[in-house]
Design a protein around this motif. Structure first.
Motif, PDB file in Angstrom:
ATOM      1  N   GLN A 290       0.810  -1.217   0.000  1.00  0.00           N
ATOM      2  CA  GLN A 290       0.000   0.000   0.000  1.00  0.00           C
ATOM      3  C   GLN A 290       0.847   1.273   0.000  1.00  0.00           C
ATOM      4  OE1 GLN A 290      -3.207  -0.022  -0.426  1.00  0.00           O
ATOM      5  NE2 GLN A 290      -3.374  -2.242  -0.302  1.00  0.00           N
TER       6      GLN A 290
ATOM      7  N   ARG B 291       2.991   4.401  -1.062  1.00  0.00           N
ATOM      8  CA  ARG B 291       2.941   5.236  -2.271  1.00  0.00           C
ATOM      9  C   ARG B 291       4.362   5.627  -2.657  1.00  0.00           C
ATOM     10  NH1 ARG B 291       0.739  10.367  -0.616  1.00  0.00           N
ATOM     11  NH2 ARG B 291       2.421  10.011   0.866  1.00  0.00           N
TER      12      ARG B 291
ATOM     13  N   ILE C 141      -7.724   7.783   2.955  1.00  0.00           N
ATOM     14  CA  ILE C 141      -7.851   6.857   1.821  1.00  0.00           C
ATOM     15  C   ILE C 141      -6.849   5.710   1.978  1.00  0.00           C
ATOM     16  CG2 ILE C 141      -7.494   6.621  -0.662  1.00  0.00           C
ATOM     17  CD1 ILE C 141      -8.553   9.476  -0.975  1.00  0.00           C
ATOM     18  N   ALA C 142      -5.612   6.050   2.355  1.00  0.00           N
ATOM     19  CA  ALA C 142      -4.594   5.018   2.564  1.00  0.00           C
ATOM     20  C   ALA C 142      -4.996   4.071   3.690  1.00  0.00           C
ATOM     21  CB  ALA C 142      -3.241   5.669   2.860  1.00  0.00           C
TER      22      ALA C 142
ATOM     23  N   GLU D 158      -8.058   3.352   4.705  1.00  0.00           N
ATOM     24  CA  GLU D 158      -9.169   2.513   4.258  1.00  0.00           C
ATOM     25  C   GLU D 158      -8.668   1.371   3.377  1.00  0.00           C
ATOM     26  OE1 GLU D 158     -12.836   0.976   3.960  1.00  0.00           O
ATOM     27  OE2 GLU D 158     -12.264   2.684   5.234  1.00  0.00           O
ATOM     28  N   GLU D 159      -7.670   1.643   2.541  1.00  0.00           N
ATOM     29  CA  GLU D 159      -7.109   0.592   1.692  1.00  0.00           C
ATOM     30  C   GLU D 159      -6.461  -0.503   2.535  1.00  0.00           C
ATOM     31  OE1 GLU D 159      -4.426   2.590  -0.891  1.00  0.00           O
ATOM     32  OE2 GLU D 159      -5.988   3.331  -2.246  1.00  0.00           O
ATOM     33  N   VAL D 160      -5.771  -0.113   3.593  1.00  0.00           N
ATOM     34  CA  VAL D 160      -5.145  -1.105   4.468  1.00  0.00           C
ATOM     35  C   VAL D 160      -6.212  -1.922   5.184  1.00  0.00           C
ATOM     36  CG1 VAL D 160      -3.675  -1.450   6.501  1.00  0.00           C
ATOM     37  CG2 VAL D 160      -3.030   0.234   4.766  1.00  0.00           C
TER      38      VAL D 160
ATOM     39  N   ASN E 287      -9.272  -2.584   4.213  1.00  0.00           N
ATOM     40  CA  ASN E 287      -9.901  -3.487   3.258  1.00  0.00           C
ATOM     41  C   ASN E 287      -9.003  -4.676   2.926  1.00  0.00           C
ATOM     42  OD1 ASN E 287     -12.283  -2.001   3.032  1.00  0.00           O
ATOM     43  ND2 ASN E 287     -11.494  -0.734   1.363  1.00  0.00           N
ATOM     44  N   SER E 288      -7.716  -4.410   2.779  1.00  0.00           N
ATOM     45  CA  SER E 288      -6.781  -5.495   2.478  1.00  0.00           C
ATOM     46  C   SER E 288      -6.730  -6.506   3.611  1.00  0.00           C
ATOM     47  CB  SER E 288      -5.387  -4.928   2.207  1.00  0.00           C
ATOM     48  OG  SER E 288      -5.375  -4.117   1.056  1.00  0.00           O
TER      49      SER E 288
END
Length: 363
Positions: free
Chosen positions: A244, A246, A274-275, A277-279, A281-282
């Motif tokens: 994740q 960047r 946003i970062a 939330e991505e973690v 979800n993963s």
């Protein structure tokens, strides 16, 4: 290290270059003493200028530029002196001058360099020697072929030493800055990077955010399934953080136990959310098989803080910790952005989390 060693070499060579004029007075014919002394003086001044070039000492590109200039100064003096000695017919009669290119190549062993860097420098030195042979119409002679071959062999040996030195230094650096289990940066490295990034962001008026992670109910999982199973989860979570990230500026590290920290230079609160939330979800979508044969899932709680004017790195970290407590108190498996409304309730959230019974981290 390249910068420091170049400074030491330039100081030593500047002294030797000018001091060798006294030796030349004893060995060289009178008609070429003055022009060679001039060449030594000019190269000595150039070396001193390189010695006092302090700009961006820890930038690799500048360090390699300094190394190139050092070798260029020595090569220029070697070519100048060889042409004068050959023109006067004293090249073979004066000791030391014909060994200049070999000295330049062997100097590479002093620096931690990559194979490409060593190959480029060696090729340039051999090219300069070849051009000198062509200009003096000595190319193809046995002695000159032997010189080119010896330069190549010395370049290989010096390159091997330089690459091994670089490999050793990188290994030591990795041991000192990486967490042995996850391969992420360790706490010391993360804190040093955070302080530097905060200072950089403050000077340039840029945003910077941090994400503080805590794997949910990890203690209960370790108690029931063992540390070997916990290590598998930690390694998998580290893979998620690396994926994740960047680009090269982000740094993820293990902060301690089941806590992790990611630094997001240039990211404001919205980008950090946003970062996060991505973690999250993963983590929800990931399943791992533990030594007992069971397949488990895991989640994480995240505290987010964005640098405020006049804030230090420790204050930024404190606010992220408070936000993490709030995220855990409000059900875990989520994130919370630190804000003015969160500060008063952080202590209550911490107490609430501490009183909760740890549950198993199982699918």
């Amino acid at each position: 290290m390249i910068f420091q060693r170049i400074r030491l070499l330039t100081l030593l060579l500047a002294v030797l270059q000018t001091g060798w004029v006294l030796v030349d007075q004893l060995l060289l014919p009178t008609q070429i003493q003055a022009p060679i002394a001039l060449g030594r003086f000019v190269s000595g001044v150039a070396l001193l200028a390189l010695l006092f070039w302090y700009q961006r000492p820890y930038d690799l590109r500048f360090a390699l530029a300094r190394l190139f200039l050092l070798l260029a100064i020595l090569s220029a003096f070697q070519t100048w002196s060889n042409l004068l000695l050959l023109d006067a017919g004293h090249m073979s009669a004066v000791a030391g001058y014909q060994f200049f290119p070999f000295m330049i190549v062997t100097m590479l062993a002093i620096f931690p360099l990559t194979i490409v860097e060593v190959s480029v420098v060696t090729a340039v030195v051999i090219l300069v020697e070849l051009v000198t042979q062509i200009s003096t119409q000595r190319v193809g002679m046995i002695d000159e072929i032997n010189d080119l071959w010896l330069l190549l062999v010395l370049g290989v040996i010096a390159g091997w030493a330089a690459v091994n030195q670089l490999s050793m230094l990188l290994g030591l650096y990795r041991q000192a800055t990486r967490d042995a289990l996850t391969g992420l940066a360790n706490r010391r490295q993360v804190m040093e990077q955070l302080e530097g990034d905060v200072e950089y962001a403050r000077e340039r008026g840029e945003s910077i955010s941090i994400l503080l992670f805590d794997l949910d109910k990890f203690k209960g999982f370790n108690d029931n399934y063992g540390h070997a199973a916990g290590d598998i989860v930690l390694k998998q979570f580290a893979k998620i953080l690396r994926k994740q990230a960047r680009g090269k500026r982000d740094l993820a590290g293990r902060f301690g136990g089941e806590e992790f920290l990611t630094i997001l230079p240039g990211a404001d609160g919205a980008a950090a959310c946003i970062a996060a939330e991505e973690v999250c979800n993963s983590c929800r979508q990931t399943r791992v098989r533990i030594p007992s044969g069971e397949v488990v899932g895991f989640t994480t709680s995240i505290g987010i803080a964005t640098l405020e004017p006049g804030e230090s790195s420790s204050e930024l970290l404190r606010r992220a910790d408070e936000a993490l407590y709030l995220a855990k108190a409000r059900g875990r498996d989520g994130y919370r952005l630190a804000g003015a409304e969160d500060v008063d309730s952080a202590a209550t959230a911490a107490k609430s989390v501490a009183e909760r019974e740890p549950a198993l981290l199982v699918d």
